[in-house]
Design a protein around this motif. Structure first.
Motif, short mmCIF file in Angstrom:
data_model
loop_
_atom_site.label_atom_id
_atom_site.label_comp_id
_atom_site.label_asym_id
_atom_site.label_seq_id
_atom_site.Cartn_x
_atom_site.Cartn_y
_atom_site.Cartn_z
N PRO A 106 25.58 86.50 63.80
CA PRO A 106 24.21 86.28 64.30
C PRO A 106 24.17 86.52 65.81
N ALA A 107 23.09 87.08 66.28
CA ALA A 107 22.94 87.33 67.71
C ALA A 107 22.65 86.03 68.44
N LYS A 108 23.13 85.92 69.66
CA LYS A 108 22.77 84.78 70.51
C LYS A 108 21.47 85.14 71.20
N THR A 109 20.39 84.49 70.80
CA THR A 109 19.06 84.90 71.27
C THR A 109 18.48 84.00 72.35
N VAL A 110 19.06 82.82 72.53
CA VAL A 110 18.49 81.87 73.49
C VAL A 110 19.54 81.50 74.53
N ASP A 111 19.30 81.90 75.77
CA ASP A 111 20.22 81.56 76.85
C ASP A 111 20.19 80.05 77.09
N GLY A 112 21.35 79.47 77.29
CA GLY A 112 21.42 78.05 77.59
C GLY A 112 21.63 77.17 76.39
N ALA A 113 21.08 77.53 75.24
CA ALA A 113 21.30 76.76 74.02
C ALA A 113 22.64 77.16 73.42
N PHE A 114 23.33 76.22 72.78
CA PHE A 114 24.58 76.58 72.12
C PHE A 114 24.85 75.65 70.95
N ASN A 115 25.77 76.10 70.09
CA ASN A 115 26.09 75.38 68.86
C ASN A 115 27.61 75.22 68.74
N ILE A 116 28.03 74.01 68.41
CA ILE A 116 29.45 73.71 68.25
C ILE A 116 29.71 73.33 66.80
N LEU A 117 30.69 73.97 66.18
CA LEU A 117 31.11 73.58 64.85
C LEU A 117 32.18 72.49 64.99
N LEU A 118 31.90 71.31 64.45
CA LEU A 118 32.84 70.21 64.47
C LEU A 118 33.57 70.17 63.13
N VAL A 119 34.88 70.11 63.19
CA VAL A 119 35.70 70.17 61.98
C VAL A 119 36.59 68.94 61.91
N GLY A 120 36.56 68.23 60.80
CA GLY A 120 37.44 67.08 60.61
C GLY A 120 38.71 67.53 59.90
N SER A 121 39.86 67.14 60.44
CA SER A 121 41.14 67.56 59.90
C SER A 121 42.03 66.37 59.65
N ASP A 122 42.89 66.46 58.61
CA ASP A 122 43.85 65.39 58.41
C ASP A 122 45.26 65.88 58.73
N SER A 123 45.35 66.90 59.57
CA SER A 123 46.66 67.39 59.97
C SER A 123 47.33 66.42 60.92
N ARG A 124 48.62 66.29 60.80
CA ARG A 124 49.38 65.52 61.77
C ARG A 124 50.07 66.45 62.76
N ASP A 125 49.87 67.75 62.59
CA ASP A 125 50.58 68.70 63.44
C ASP A 125 49.64 69.81 63.89
N PRO A 126 48.85 69.58 64.95
CA PRO A 126 47.91 70.59 65.43
C PRO A 126 48.60 71.87 65.89
N ASP A 127 49.92 71.83 66.11
CA ASP A 127 50.63 73.02 66.57
C ASP A 127 51.29 73.79 65.44
N ALA A 128 50.96 73.43 64.18
CA ALA A 128 51.57 74.14 63.06
C ALA A 128 51.19 75.62 63.09
N LYS A 129 52.12 76.47 62.66
CA LYS A 129 51.87 77.91 62.68
C LYS A 129 50.90 78.30 61.58
N ILE A 143 27.39 70.92 62.40
CA ILE A 143 26.92 71.78 63.48
C ILE A 143 26.21 70.90 64.50
N MET A 144 26.66 70.98 65.73
CA MET A 144 26.00 70.27 66.82
C MET A 144 25.21 71.28 67.62
N HIS A 145 23.89 71.15 67.59
CA HIS A 145 23.01 72.07 68.33
C HIS A 145 22.55 71.41 69.61
N VAL A 146 22.74 72.11 70.72
CA VAL A 146 22.31 71.62 72.03
C VAL A 146 21.24 72.58 72.56
N PRO A 147 20.00 72.12 72.70
CA PRO A 147 18.91 72.97 73.20
C PRO A 147 19.19 73.46 74.62
#
Length: 386
Positions: A106-129, A143-147
């Motif tokens: 999708p195109a980014k059509t609005v300057d200044g607004a942004f969206n963050i995908l928040l992901v819940g993980s049960d990993s104990r090893d964030p550095d896993a390959k 999805i966290m939308h910030v105007p």
């Protein structure tokens, strides 16, 4: 997690979210994605037994902490805070969350607004390959939308059992692939495939990704001295040590709060009740930080941010310093919690899934993409958590 077998031959259907994608810079192509919102969808189910044949506990609720981290940093402000956070920014774990997604975005059509995908993980090893099977597991997407004015935020929870089309590749057309619960997208192609699936489902461009490990949930909460949460009915936890949560307000430490937001079987509304409890937790976390001087005390702030930095993994372009500056005017009262519009559960292909309300979802995500959430909320009043 969906029982769908991934292209890699993993029949478990359990999500694997490798923290490091293929080498290379994040693609910059921004053509409009085909398809768009309104597809039926849904996060995957774990389907793995842990005791008595019941599904094992799901830890993905912890994505909320990631949202809390971003929003709490908004309260810090000041030259000292910016410089301090800049140092922590350099130490954050990072992943190429957009690996291989070079077209059809999708195109980014609005300057200044942004969206963050928040992901819940049960990993104990964030550095896993990346090639380490089942190194990460995730079953919460939000999805966290910030105007553009950065004075509010809307957080939309996507049910993990939402029935969607998972694209056949990270760069494949949105119409390709097969239908599955949305959480199965991790098993099919890791975090980038989940990003691609969410963008195809919603038509909303994702600017950043933040993943948090459930182990960090306890540490972040304890760094604030615990939180006060409303228990809407007395229940006994299905997990050891089988805590009893009594109806009314309860002060919970990290271990208790983690246990509470994992409960679902005891509630008539199941996962939807659990999503509500997650949202209540996020607001309580913010209120506690703002009311106890955590963000103005160097010692408390150091403990809190140290716990945060150890718990999260972000995309390659994410800047904690930028978030502090952009969120300075954001407060807990400016948050609105939503759930992706759906028609509830149905049985499809022998699976209990959540079916999207195509028309309502289309309206919501079009408003988000155009940064017109204020208009959408005016037409669709939302009761905020209190």
């Amino acid at each position: 997690m969906s029982a769908t077998t991934s292209p890699s031959g993993n029949p478990s259907g359990r999500a694997s979210v490798p923290p490091y994608g293929p080498a290379g810079a994040r693609p910059t192509g921004r053509p409009v994605a085909p398809g768009g919102p309104g597809r039926p969808g849904g996060p995957g189910d774990r389907g793995r037994s842990y005791r008595g044949g019941r599904p094992r506990p799901r830890w993905g609720r912890i994505a909320l902490v990631a949202g809390g981290v971003v929003l709490l940093l908004a309260l810090i402000g000041g030259i000292y805070a910016v410089n301090y956070v800049n140092g922590i920014d350099n130490d954050l774990k990072r992943t190429d969350a957009f690996a291989g997604i070079s077209s059809g975005r999708p195109a980014k059509t609005v300057d200044g607004a942004f969206n963050i995908l928040l992901v819940g993980s049960d990993s104990r090893d964030p550095d896993a390959k990346e090639d380490q099977a089942n190194a990460w597991r995730a079953d919460t997407l939000m999805i966290m939308h910030v105007p553009a004015d950065h004075k509010s935020a809307q957080l939309v929870s996507i049910p993990r059992d939402l029935w969607v089309v998972v694209p056949s590749g990270n760069n494949a057309p949105c119409s390709s692939g097969s239908r599955a619960k949305i959480n199965a997208s991790f098993a099919f192609g890791g975090l980038p495939r989940a990003v691609r699936t969410v963008e195809c489902l919603t038509g909303v461009r994702l600017d950043h990704v933040m993943a948090i490990d459930f182990g960090g949930f306890k540490e972040v909460t304890d760094a604030l001295g615990g939180v006060d949460l409303r228990v809407d009915q007395t229940i006994t936890s299905i997990h050891k040590p089988h805590r009893v949560f009594k109806k009314g307000m309860m002060h919970m430490n990290g271990a208790q709060a983690l246990d509470w937001v994992r409960q679902r079987k005891q509630f008539a509304r199941g996962d939807f009740a659990r999503m509500q409890h997650q949202q209540e937790f996020l607001k309580a976390l913010m209120d506690k930080a703002a009311s106890t001087g955590t963000l103005t005390s160097p010692g408390k702030l150091d403990d809190f941010l140290t716990a945060v930095a150890a718990a999260v993994t972000v995309d390659q372009d994410f800047s904690l310093k930028d978030m502090v500056l952009q969120f300075r005017s954001l407060r807990g009262d400016n948050l609105t919690f939503l759930t992706s519009p759906n028609k509830g559960s149905e049985t499809i292909s022998g699976q209990s899934v959540v079916v999207s309300d195509r028309e309502k979802a289309l309206a919501l995500y079009q408003a988000m993409a155009a940064d017109r959430m204020d208009e959408w909320m005016a037409a669709n009043p939302v009761k905020k958590n209190t």
